[in-house]
Design an enzyme around this catalytic site. Structure first.
Site, mmCIF file in Angstrom:
data_model
loop_
_atom_site.group_PDB
_atom_site.id
_atom_site.type_symbol
_atom_site.label_atom_id
_atom_site.label_comp_id
_atom_site.label_asym_id
_atom_site.label_seq_id
_atom_site.Cartn_x
_atom_site.Cartn_y
_atom_site.Cartn_z
ATOM 1 N N ARG A 159 -4.870 5.759 -6.808
ATOM 2 C CA ARG A 159 -5.280 4.772 -6.443
ATOM 3 C C ARG A 159 -6.157 5.009 -7.253
ATOM 4 N NH1 ARG A 159 -5.484 1.982 -0.864
ATOM 5 N NH2 ARG A 159 -3.292 1.132 -1.606
ATOM 6 N N HIS B 67 -0.006 -3.609 -8.411
ATOM 7 C CA HIS B 67 0.453 -2.222 -6.885
ATOM 8 C C HIS B 67 1.808 -2.360 -6.874
ATOM 9 C CE1 HIS B 67 -0.188 -0.107 -3.140
ATOM 10 N NE2 HIS B 67 -1.486 -1.778 -2.220
ATOM 11 N N GLN C 125 3.792 -1.090 -3.820
ATOM 12 C CA GLN C 125 3.537 -2.126 -2.318
ATOM 13 C C GLN C 125 5.065 -3.715 -2.861
ATOM 14 O OE1 GLN C 125 1.293 -2.545 0.137
ATOM 15 N NE2 GLN C 125 2.565 -4.544 1.421
ATOM 16 N N ASP D 61 -2.628 -12.146 0.581
ATOM 17 C CA ASP D 61 -3.628 -10.415 0.346
ATOM 18 C C ASP D 61 -5.580 -10.953 0.872
ATOM 19 O OD1 ASP D 61 -4.393 -7.851 0.399
ATOM 20 O OD2 ASP D 61 -4.455 -8.330 -2.019
ATOM 21 N N CYS E 110 0.100 -7.260 2.006
ATOM 22 C CA CYS E 110 -0.068 -6.385 2.402
ATOM 23 C C CYS E 110 -0.408 -5.463 2.892
ATOM 24 C CB CYS E 110 -0.583 -5.840 0.842
ATOM 25 S SG CYS E 110 -1.791 -6.184 0.557
ATOM 26 N N ARG F 100 6.620 0.380 2.846
ATOM 27 C CA ARG F 100 6.059 1.058 2.134
ATOM 28 C C ARG F 100 6.826 2.201 2.675
ATOM 29 N NH1 ARG F 100 0.997 -0.041 0.008
ATOM 30 N NH2 ARG F 100 1.755 1.710 -0.534
HETATM 31 N N1 CP Z 1 -1.718 -2.180 1.327
HETATM 32 C C1 CP Z 1 -1.950 -1.156 1.415
HETATM 33 O O1 CP Z 1 -1.560 -1.067 -0.385
HETATM 34 O O2 CP Z 1 -2.416 -1.000 2.239
HETATM 35 P P1 CP Z 1 -3.597 0.640 1.959
HETATM 36 O O3 CP Z 1 -5.397 0.175 1.088
HETATM 37 O O4 CP Z 1 -4.302 0.722 3.628
HETATM 38 O O5 CP Z 1 -3.050 1.917 1.820
HETATM 39 N N1 NVA Z 2 -5.419 -6.350 -3.561
HETATM 40 C C1 NVA Z 2 -6.120 -5.220 -2.157
HETATM 41 C C2 NVA Z 2 -4.640 -5.061 -1.721
HETATM 42 C C3 NVA Z 2 -4.683 -4.345 -0.460
HETATM 43 C C4 NVA Z 2 -4.426 -3.180 -0.309
HETATM 44 C C5 NVA Z 2 -7.368 -5.078 -2.734
HETATM 45 O O1 NVA Z 2 -6.635 -4.439 -4.255
HETATM 46 O O2 NVA Z 2 -7.819 -4.143 -1.901
#
Ligand code: CP
Ligand code: NVA
Length: 310
Positions: free
Chosen positions: A108, A135, A138, A230, A270, A298
């Site tokens: 991440r 993502h 997701q 989102d 998400c 997921r």
């Molecule tokens: N949707 C998602 O990726 O959630 P987290 O940021 O909690 O992993």
């Molecule tokens: N768009 C959001 C998604 C979180 C899962 C972010 O990048 O923070």
């Protein structure tokens, strides 16, 4: 004897799944609805997934950890403060070291460039657990949820309303690959990534569906089977919070906005969600919402991905 060179398969963009997305969704749905009897298969037996996080996470961390464990492997969580990738040591060196210990890296990241740099230097598959562009895991879980609820993907209409961010970009590609139509409504200043939109539209043409962008949320939602939103403030954008909240206000998913959606529409997010901002409480917690099935999926989608590429 001819040596067979096996190329590692990274999952950085939804496009990397183009040839096997349908297969993994089918497998995930089957494994979920018709779990194998007796001893669970363990395709990840003795395999280790290193999970590197530069940002917080609930779903990605926990769903990957459980997925790997249930498939017979081990997942190692490396928190944002531990590696300090690119700071304490170079991205390339982190990639080389982790490749020596593990069978795959889930990452991440803040930046898609750093994600790609890590993948370039790693000799094991790298899976994108979110960056500033995409993502993909997701998206796989989202498509699985739609398939589960609607029994098909082809020909459906998805409306994405809000920020043209990483989640939106991945959905554009995922819808196109699956033959789904998608309309994203975002402010002109926060439209999806132009390069990704172009790629999604090329795939959509091949799959005979339409993915398009508008700035009118009502237009996007008309006749939609799925309404998706989102957060307006993604991780790393906290300093822009006030400005974004004012700008995105007309893009809130609420009862008024969804009046012209199809009768059986579903609401998706998400998560994490912010009631009263990108979604009203009545929609988030209402009868059309499938957000918690989405979170569970997921894990099911990722199991199929891990078994496919690790
Ligand atoms: N949707 C998602 O990726 O959630 P987290 O940021 O909690 O992993
Ligand atoms: N768009 C959001 C998604 C979180 C899962 C972010 O990048 O923070």
């Amino acid at each position: 004897m001819n040596a067979v060179i096996q190329l590692k398969r990274d999952l950085i963009s939804v496009l990397d799944m183009k040839d096997y997305l349908e297969k993994i969704l089918g497998k995930a749905l089957k494994a979920k609805t018709d779990p194998p009897k007796g001893r669970r298969p363990e395709p990840l037996k003795r395999k280790v997934l290193a999970m590197v996080f530069e940002k917080p996470s609930l779903r990605t961390r926990v769903s990957f950890e459980i997925a790997v464990t249930q498939l017979g492997g081990t997942a190692i969580y490396i928190s944002p403060n531990e590696i300090k990738i690119g700071e304490r040591e170079s991205v390339a060196d982190v990639a080389r070291v982790l490749s020596g210990y593990s069978d795959g890296i889930m990452y991440r990241a803040f930046s898609n460039e750093v994600m790609r740099e890590l993948a370039e230097h790693a000799t094991v598959p790298v899976i994108n657990g979110l960056d500033d562009k995409e993502h993909p895991c997701q998206c796989a879980g989202d498509l699985l949820t739609i398939l589960e609820k609607k029994k098909t993907l082809k020909g459906l209409q998805l409306a994405y309303v809000g920020d043209g961010n990483n989640v939106c970009n991945s959905l554009l590609l995922g819808c196109a690959i699956s033959g789904m139509n998608m309309r994203a409504a975002t402010p002109k200043t926060h439209a999806p990534d132009a390069g990704i939109l172009e790629k999604a539209q090329a795939v959509a043409e091949e799959k005979e569906c339409v993915v398009e962008v508008t700035s009118n949320p009502f237009e996007a939602v008309e006749n939609a089977d799925i309404v998706y939103t989102d957060t307006w403030v993604s991780m790393g954008q906290e300093e822009e919070k006030e400005e974004r909240e004012a700008l995105f206000l007309p893009y809130q998913v609420n009862a008024k906005l969804v009046e012209k959606a199809n009768k059986e529409w579903i609401f998706m997010h998400c998560l994490p969600a912010h009631r009263g901002y990108e979604v009203s409480e009545e929609v988030m917690d209402g009868p059309h919402s499938v957000v918690f099935d989405q979170a569970v999926n997921r894990m099911h989608a990722q199991k199929a991905i891990l078994a496919e590429i690790l």
